[in-house]
Design a protein around this motif. Structure first.
Motif, mmCIF file in Angstrom:
data_model
loop_
_atom_site.group_PDB
_atom_site.id
_atom_site.type_symbol
_atom_site.label_atom_id
_atom_site.label_comp_id
_atom_site.label_asym_id
_atom_site.label_seq_id
_atom_site.Cartn_x
_atom_site.Cartn_y
_atom_site.Cartn_z
ATOM 1 N N GLY A 1 -0.512 28.505 -14.993
ATOM 2 C CA GLY A 1 -0.855 29.904 -14.848
ATOM 3 C C GLY A 1 -1.532 30.250 -13.534
ATOM 4 N N MET A 2 -1.728 29.314 -12.634
ATOM 5 C CA MET A 2 -2.387 29.600 -11.358
ATOM 6 C C MET A 2 -1.373 30.172 -10.392
ATOM 7 S SD MET A 2 -4.661 27.017 -8.989
ATOM 8 C CE MET A 2 -5.805 26.664 -10.314
ATOM 9 N N SER A 3 -1.834 31.081 -9.526
ATOM 10 C CA SER A 3 -0.935 31.664 -8.532
ATOM 11 C C SER A 3 -0.468 30.606 -7.556
ATOM 12 C CB SER A 3 -1.648 32.785 -7.773
ATOM 13 O OG SER A 3 -2.684 32.256 -6.960
ATOM 14 N N GLN A 4 0.678 30.881 -6.903
ATOM 15 C CA GLN A 4 1.246 29.907 -5.972
ATOM 16 C C GLN A 4 0.296 29.640 -4.810
ATOM 17 O OE1 GLN A 4 5.098 30.941 -4.426
ATOM 18 N NE2 GLN A 4 5.232 29.112 -3.153
ATOM 19 N N ALA A 5 -0.281 30.695 -4.248
ATOM 20 C CA ALA A 5 -1.172 30.504 -3.097
ATOM 21 C C ALA A 5 -2.392 29.682 -3.490
ATOM 22 C CB ALA A 5 -1.597 31.860 -2.533
ATOM 23 N N LEU B 1 0.846 -1.200 0.000
ATOM 24 C CA LEU B 1 0.000 0.000 0.000
ATOM 25 C C LEU B 1 0.878 1.246 0.000
ATOM 26 C CD1 LEU B 1 -2.502 -1.063 2.820
ATOM 27 C CD2 LEU B 1 -2.839 -1.318 0.361
ATOM 28 N N TYR B 2 0.266 2.357 -0.390
ATOM 29 C CA TYR B 2 0.963 3.630 -0.268
ATOM 30 C C TYR B 2 1.072 4.025 1.201
ATOM 31 C CZ TYR B 2 0.291 4.404 -5.288
ATOM 32 O OH TYR B 2 0.308 4.298 -6.657
ATOM 33 N N GLU B 3 2.215 4.632 1.548
ATOM 34 C CA GLU B 3 2.373 5.254 2.865
ATOM 35 C C GLU B 3 1.706 6.623 2.793
ATOM 36 O OE1 GLU B 3 3.180 7.520 5.887
ATOM 37 O OE2 GLU B 3 4.460 8.008 4.158
ATOM 38 N N PRO B 4 0.659 6.902 3.551
ATOM 39 C CA PRO B 4 -0.180 8.090 3.325
ATOM 40 C C PRO B 4 0.552 9.419 3.442
ATOM 41 C CG PRO B 4 -1.265 6.521 4.788
ATOM 42 C CD PRO B 4 0.145 6.049 4.628
ATOM 43 N N THR B 5 1.438 9.558 4.418
ATOM 44 C CA THR B 5 2.072 10.862 4.642
ATOM 45 C C THR B 5 2.943 11.267 3.460
ATOM 46 O OG1 THR B 5 2.054 10.489 7.037
ATOM 47 C CG2 THR B 5 3.549 12.201 6.187
ATOM 48 N N SER B 6 3.819 10.353 3.018
ATOM 49 C CA SER B 6 4.700 10.683 1.890
ATOM 50 C C SER B 6 3.901 10.840 0.596
ATOM 51 C CB SER B 6 5.775 9.620 1.725
ATOM 52 O OG SER B 6 5.189 8.333 1.482
ATOM 53 N N LEU B 7 2.838 10.028 0.438
ATOM 54 C CA LEU B 7 1.997 10.173 -0.755
ATOM 55 C C LEU B 7 1.349 11.550 -0.769
ATOM 56 C CD1 LEU B 7 0.571 9.059 -3.278
ATOM 57 C CD2 LEU B 7 -1.206 8.142 -1.749
ATOM 58 N N GLY B 8 0.838 12.009 0.376
ATOM 59 C CA GLY B 8 0.197 13.324 0.444
ATOM 60 C C GLY B 8 1.167 14.434 0.132
ATOM 61 N N ALA B 9 2.375 14.356 0.709
ATOM 62 C CA ALA B 9 3.372 15.404 0.458
ATOM 63 C C ALA B 9 3.769 15.428 -1.012
ATOM 64 C CB ALA B 9 4.593 15.170 1.343
ATOM 65 N N TYR B 10 3.911 14.258 -1.612
ATOM 66 C CA TYR B 10 4.293 14.179 -3.025
ATOM 67 C C TYR B 10 3.209 14.787 -3.909
ATOM 68 C CZ TYR B 10 5.489 12.111 -7.560
ATOM 69 O OH TYR B 10 5.790 11.922 -8.903
ATOM 70 N N LEU B 11 1.935 14.430 -3.647
ATOM 71 C CA LEU B 11 0.847 14.939 -4.468
ATOM 72 C C LEU B 11 0.712 16.455 -4.334
ATOM 73 C CD1 LEU B 11 -1.956 12.235 -4.027
ATOM 74 C CD2 LEU B 11 -0.489 12.615 -6.018
ATOM 75 N N VAL B 12 0.823 16.961 -3.118
ATOM 76 C CA VAL B 12 0.706 18.412 -2.919
ATOM 77 C C VAL B 12 1.787 19.136 -3.722
ATOM 78 C CG1 VAL B 12 0.963 20.290 -1.246
ATOM 79 C CG2 VAL B 12 -0.448 18.296 -0.690
ATOM 80 N N ALA B 13 3.029 18.641 -3.648
ATOM 81 C CA ALA B 13 4.131 19.300 -4.351
ATOM 82 C C ALA B 13 3.950 19.237 -5.861
ATOM 83 C CB ALA B 13 5.464 18.669 -3.951
ATOM 84 N N LYS B 14 3.617 18.067 -6.388
ATOM 85 C CA LYS B 14 3.522 17.913 -7.835
ATOM 86 C C LYS B 14 2.287 18.608 -8.414
ATOM 87 C CE LYS B 14 7.279 15.578 -8.279
ATOM 88 N NZ LYS B 14 8.451 16.160 -8.971
ATOM 89 N N ILE B 15 1.158 18.547 -7.695
ATOM 90 C CA ILE B 15 -0.044 19.226 -8.183
ATOM 91 C C ILE B 15 0.157 20.733 -8.147
ATOM 92 C CG2 ILE B 15 -2.499 19.667 -7.722
ATOM 93 C CD1 ILE B 15 -2.697 16.773 -6.718
ATOM 94 N N THR B 16 0.816 21.224 -7.110
ATOM 95 C CA THR B 16 1.098 22.658 -7.027
ATOM 96 C C THR B 16 1.950 23.094 -8.209
ATOM 97 O OG1 THR B 16 0.968 22.636 -4.609
ATOM 98 C CG2 THR B 16 2.164 24.474 -5.629
ATOM 99 N N GLN B 17 3.005 22.318 -8.510
ATOM 100 C CA GLN B 17 3.880 22.657 -9.636
ATOM 101 C C GLN B 17 3.096 22.657 -10.953
ATOM 102 O OE1 GLN B 17 7.204 19.967 -9.647
ATOM 103 N NE2 GLN B 17 7.867 20.563 -7.581
ATOM 104 N N GLY B 18 2.237 21.667 -11.115
ATOM 105 C CA GLY B 18 1.483 21.570 -12.359
ATOM 106 C C GLY B 18 0.492 22.704 -12.536
ATOM 107 N N LEU B 19 -0.163 23.085 -11.468
ATOM 108 C CA LEU B 19 -1.140 24.171 -11.545
ATOM 109 C C LEU B 19 -0.454 25.505 -11.788
ATOM 110 C CD1 LEU B 19 -3.588 23.138 -8.671
ATOM 111 C CD2 LEU B 19 -3.942 22.884 -11.136
ATOM 112 N N MET B 20 0.676 25.697 -11.141
ATOM 113 C CA MET B 20 1.408 26.939 -11.353
ATOM 114 C C MET B 20 1.922 27.021 -12.789
ATOM 115 S SD MET B 20 3.549 27.290 -7.778
ATOM 116 C CE MET B 20 4.448 28.712 -8.392
ATOM 117 N N ALA B 21 2.339 25.849 -13.326
ATOM 118 C CA ALA B 21 2.800 25.849 -14.723
ATOM 119 C C ALA B 21 1.667 26.202 -15.671
ATOM 120 C CB ALA B 21 3.383 24.487 -15.077
#
Length: 940
Positions: free
Chosen positions: A735-739, A713-733
């Motif tokens: 044109g969405m603001s960082q916040a 199974l996925y380890e939830p904490t590391s999976l959550g941190a990974y998704l937050v970082a990658k989704i943030t990068q993708g959304l910013m790319a």
């Protein structure tokens, strides 16, 4: 004066009426003469009655030599009855021709002997022994308890025996165990009929509905509590249930029986027996037909329709659970007996055809029996103290293959059950006396041939990679009884067994010290070590039990390969979980390193379809998650996490470290060690007391089906941190603001992580070809031992020749144990801690009435038996709806009967659960409600 005159007139009228009946009968006519005796010889002064129907025609007493004579008897049919205080009345039906004389000898049996019947199971048929002399806990259900009391299934007669627990899954389904530890598909007691195995050959399930005999043909039922492997070998660690049928030499005549009652129950049975060839040959034949409507189903986990993986013609259709229980059976026996030499030969053939039935299984849940047949052939030889037999049992579940819809099948999956297994057994035993001691020695050979045409035993039968499924077992034993001074007997026995599926030799010793101060009291201390060998399915099972257990995974039940076990594949990346490999449907067929990150791309691609198919999500949740995944698809589909970025959790019933993962050892024989302290005795010739105190160390508690390998199974904490970082990068790319991107990413991760981390990404891989990427469950050795202490008390009071009062009480100190069961959760005995019964039975001498009443109590208990358990959540399948524990229950049974000697008619009415209490006996099974049954039997 007027009242006195009326009484005088009434007396005169009664006397004239009596004479009108009695005088013609005693006018010039025939005579009836004979002797009355007991085991001690002729009996003087015994009252002898001559009856015709309900009328007493004449009375006399026996002379000093035990003889009697009744003269002037008119032609007709009569019953001669001898009675005496302290003895059971003796009856003899006679037909007197005009002017003829008839001999009718009668034998009275002491009430004390009624309390101390002879048994043969404890010596494996070597000799008949008084039950008081047997150094073991043994109970007897005589034929007199069977004939007047109709019940739907034979195990209902055992519910008031000490130490016995009976589970009913319906009218015709039951499991019986001694001293607890019941299961949905029970195999723990050795079940015999006339010393022949009485269970399914390879599955080893004790299914009473498959018995080939009839109630009318039973001489008695003997139940031996405690270990019996020293004589019986494999699978007698938890007692013996032995049905002993009548000999045609002692039960000549014909009988017809019709039972009927509630639930549209009907049973028609017939039996006939005769002697010919100068008294040396005897033959008997019995048969019955049974039908009834089963109790309404209460299983909340049955699907509404058969899954798409069911065979064509059943897939997708509404699930059908048959409501009928129907069968017919027949059994014949031919005996030869030479009394001059002591030689006997008994050949028996039996066949049962179940047209419809229901059965419980721990692995696959409820099953529908259809066109299941069972055939047995037996040849048994006795010569003085020598006994030998050879027998064959064959089973056919009615289905020929995986797509045959005509036979039995699993209700949850619709998959046919194919069982065409057989067993051939040869046994020989010799008794002898030496140095003042009594010995029994013998040997057994058991050859079991499991066969399922590639279904139940799957690839064991369809490929050559795994070998065959044959099991051969052999054993030899020596049992000795030594008579010591001061009324002490010492019993020593030992047995050795070997199996081609187990390493080494199994040794089963038994020791007993018995003190008998007189003929009616016995004290004993015993030790017995007994073993159970795994059943065929524990080695060879290979079948999908749930094709849609989890997204991407089927649940497959496999056997534990004999002498080999299962080894984990450790050939992958050593830097990930110590080289452990995994199978994952999101990666491909080949095993890969056991990192959940490896499954990420394939899993994410399938996630929208998974969300849409999950039954645990509401329509609104599915819509919301579907929209989110569609919005994030460009980002998620491009991600390729590494093991260092997204961690992995290995999970069984709890997280497990890679260093703690152990190969699964091959199955071994399981042993039970039992110590008993017992007393049996008759007090004052009327009161029989049996008390057994026992302590048992059980080592057979772990061979239940459980998860074979950890899930990845996925380890939830590391999976959550990974998704937050990658989704943030993708959304910013995009044109969405960082916040705004961070807030959106955090909200998205909060919605996705609980779902993704709960779904398996893979399973740790085995090197065995049995591992096809399914989630595997298998049989494993016990994780430890459990200790159980208990007591069984039985009291019988023969108040007089008509009235017998009985009571039993059984207790075991624990029903839940600190051992993990195979399916997860704590091991449970699946039986009540306290069981009580009180019974009264009255049978009048004249005119033939009988009555009985029983109160039965059992306390509440939880259940953990695979599919059937009351754990919340159900660790066998978390998607299951919870089942309720079995509640405490007090049940009242009542019955009445009437017997006519001429003609020999018996009518009986029995009502079980008279107060109509809702009484489930196992988790998820139907309520066993009130059942009124009537019986009419005619013997001629």
């Amino acid at each position: 004066m007027l009242a006195r005159a009326r009484r005088t007139l009434a007396t005169s009228v009664f006397a004239l009426a009596f004479c009108a009946v009695a005088v013609p009968a005693l006018a010039q006519g025939g005579a009836i003469a004979g002797t009355v005796s007991s085991s001690a010889g002729p009996m003087a002064g015994i009252t002898v009655h001559l009856t015709s129907g309900p009328n007493r025609v004449a009375t006399t007493t026996t002379a000093a030599d035990g003889s009697y004579r009744l003269g002037g008897v008119a032609a007709g049919s009569y019953v001669v009855i001898a009675t005496s205080p302290g003895y059971t009345p003796a009856r003899h039906v006679v037909t007197v021709a005009a002017g003829a004389s008839v001999t009718a000898d009668l034998t009275l049996v002491e009430l004390m002997i009624q309390l101390d019947p002879s048994v043969t199971t404890a010596s494996r048929g070597a000799s008949a022994t008084r039950s008081l002399d047997v150094p073991a806990s043994i109970s007897v259900v005589p034929s007199t308890d069977l004939g007047n009391r109709p019940v739907p299934i034979i195990t209902d007669y055992l519910k008031t025996l000490p130490g016995i627990s009976v589970v009913n899954g319906g009218i015709a389904q039951s499991n019986t165990v001694s001293r607890g530890f019941n299961y949905a598909f029970s195999t723990s007691m050795l079940s015999l009929q006339d010393y022949r195995f009485n269970a399914l050959p390879s599955l080893r399930g004790n299914l009473p509905f498959l018995n080939t005999g009839t109630t009318e043909d039973i001489e008695r039922i003997e139940v031996l509590n405690g270990p019996a492997a020293a004589l019986y070998g494999p699978n007698a660690a938890n007692g013996v249930l032995h049905i002993i049928s009548k000999s045609p030499f002692t039960s000549q005549g014909t009988s017809l029986t019709v039972d009927g009652g509630e639930r549209n129950l009907m049973r028609i049975a017939g039996r006939t027996a005769t002697v010919f060839g100068g008294g040396r040959w005897g033959a008997k034949l019995s048969s019955e037909y049974f039908t009834a409507n089963e109790w309404p189903d209460r299983d909340p986990n049955l699907p509404a329709t058969y899954p798409a993986t069911a065979p064509a013609g059943r897939a997708g259709l509404p699930l059908h659970r048959g409501t009928l229980a129907r069968r017919w059976n027949a059994e014949g026996r031919l005996d030869y007996r030479n009394e001059a030499t002591g030689f006997e030969n008994m050949f028996t053939a039996g066949h049962t055809h179940i047209l419809n039935s229901q059965e419980l299984t721990a692995v696959f849940g409820p099953t529908q029996g259809r066109n299941w047949t069972y055939t047995s052939l037996q040849d048994r030889v006795k010569y003085k103290q020598f006994n030998a037999q050879v027998f064959y049992n064959g089973s056919n579940s009615g289905s020929e293959g995986a797509n045959d819809l005509s036979g039995s099948y699993y209700l949850t999956t619709g998959i046919p059950i194919v069982d065409q297994s057989s067993v051939v057994v040869a046994q020989a035993q010799q008794g002898f006396d030496l140095w003042g001691a009594n010995f029994i020695t013998g040997a057994d050979y058991i050859a079991t041939h499991p066969k399922s045409n590639g279904t139940v035993y799957g690839r064991y039968e369809t490929t050559s990679l795994l070998g065959n499924t044959d099991i051969t077992e052999s054993g030899a034993y020596l049992h000795g009884t030594f008579h010591l001074p001061m009324h002490v007997d010492f019993v020593a026995a030992g047995r050795v067994d070997q199996s081609n599926r187990l390493d080494g030799t199994q040794f089963s010793p038994r020791l007993a010290l018995v003190y008998k101060p007189d003929d009616v009291n016995s004290f004993r201390f015993t030790f017995g070590r007994a073993f159970n060998s795994p059943a065929g399915f524990a080695y060879f099972l290979d079948q999908v039990s749930n094709p849609q257990y989890a997204p991407g995974f089927a649940l497959r039940a496999i056997g534990n390969p004999s002498k080999v076990g299962l080894q984990f594949n450790r050939s992958c990346d050593a830097g990930v979980n110590l080289g452990l490999c995994m199978h994952s449907p999101w990666v491909g067929a080949a095993p890969v390193a056991s990192s959940a990150a490896n499954a990420f791309p394939g899993f994410v691609a399938a996630l929208p379809a998974i969300v849409n198919a999950l039954p645990t999500l509401s329509a609104s949740d599915k819509a919301a998650l579907g929209g989110l995944l569609a919005q994030l698809k460009p980002i998620l589909s491009s991600l390729r996490p590494t093991p260092s970025e997204v961690g992995t959790t290995l999970m069984t019933t709890a997280p497990v470290q890679a260093s703690a993962v152990r190969d699964i050892a091959p199955l071994t024989a399981s042993f039970n060690n039992t110590w008993e302290l017992g007393y049996k005795g008759i007090v004052g010739s009327r009161l029989r007391v049996s008390l057994d105190l026992w302590h048992q160390i059980r080592g057979d508690v772990g061979q239940t089906l459980g998860l074979a390998h950890p899930l990845v199974l996925y380890e939830p904490t590391s999976l959550g941190a990974y998704l937050v970082a990658k989704i943030t990068q993708g959304l910013m790319a995009g044109g969405m603001s960082q916040a705004q991107a961070q807030a959106t990413a955090q909200a998205s991760a909060a919605a996705l992580v609980p779902l993704m981390a709960a779904l398996p990404q893979g399973t740790l891989a085995f090197t065995s070809p049995l591992d096809d990427g399914s989630i595997l469950v298998t049989y494993q050795n016990s994780p430890g031992e459990v200790k159980v202490t208990g007591a069984d008390l039985a009291v019988d009071y023969q108040a007089n020749a008509d009235l017998l009062l009985s009571a039993t009480y059984s207790i075991q100190d624990k029903v839940v144990f600190d051992v993990t069961a195979g399916g997860g959760g704590q091991l449970m005995s699946n039986s009540p801690k306290h069981r009580v019964s009180v019974r009264g039975r009255w049978r009048g001498e004249l005119p033939g009435w009988g009555m009985e009443g029983t109160v039965r109590y059992s306390d509440a208990f939880p259940v953990n038996s695979g599919y059937y358990n009351s754990l919340n959540p159900n660790l066998y399948n978390p998607a299951f709806k919870p089942l309720n524990p079995v509640p405490a229950q007090t049940l009242l049974d009542a019955g009445v009967s009437y017997h006519w000697e001429a003609p020999r008619l018996t009518w009986g009415l029995t009502v079980t659960n008279l107060l109509d209490t809702k009484a489930p006996t196992f988790a998820g099974t139907p309520y066993i409600r009130r059942l009124a049954l009537s019986r009419l039997s005619w013997a001629f």
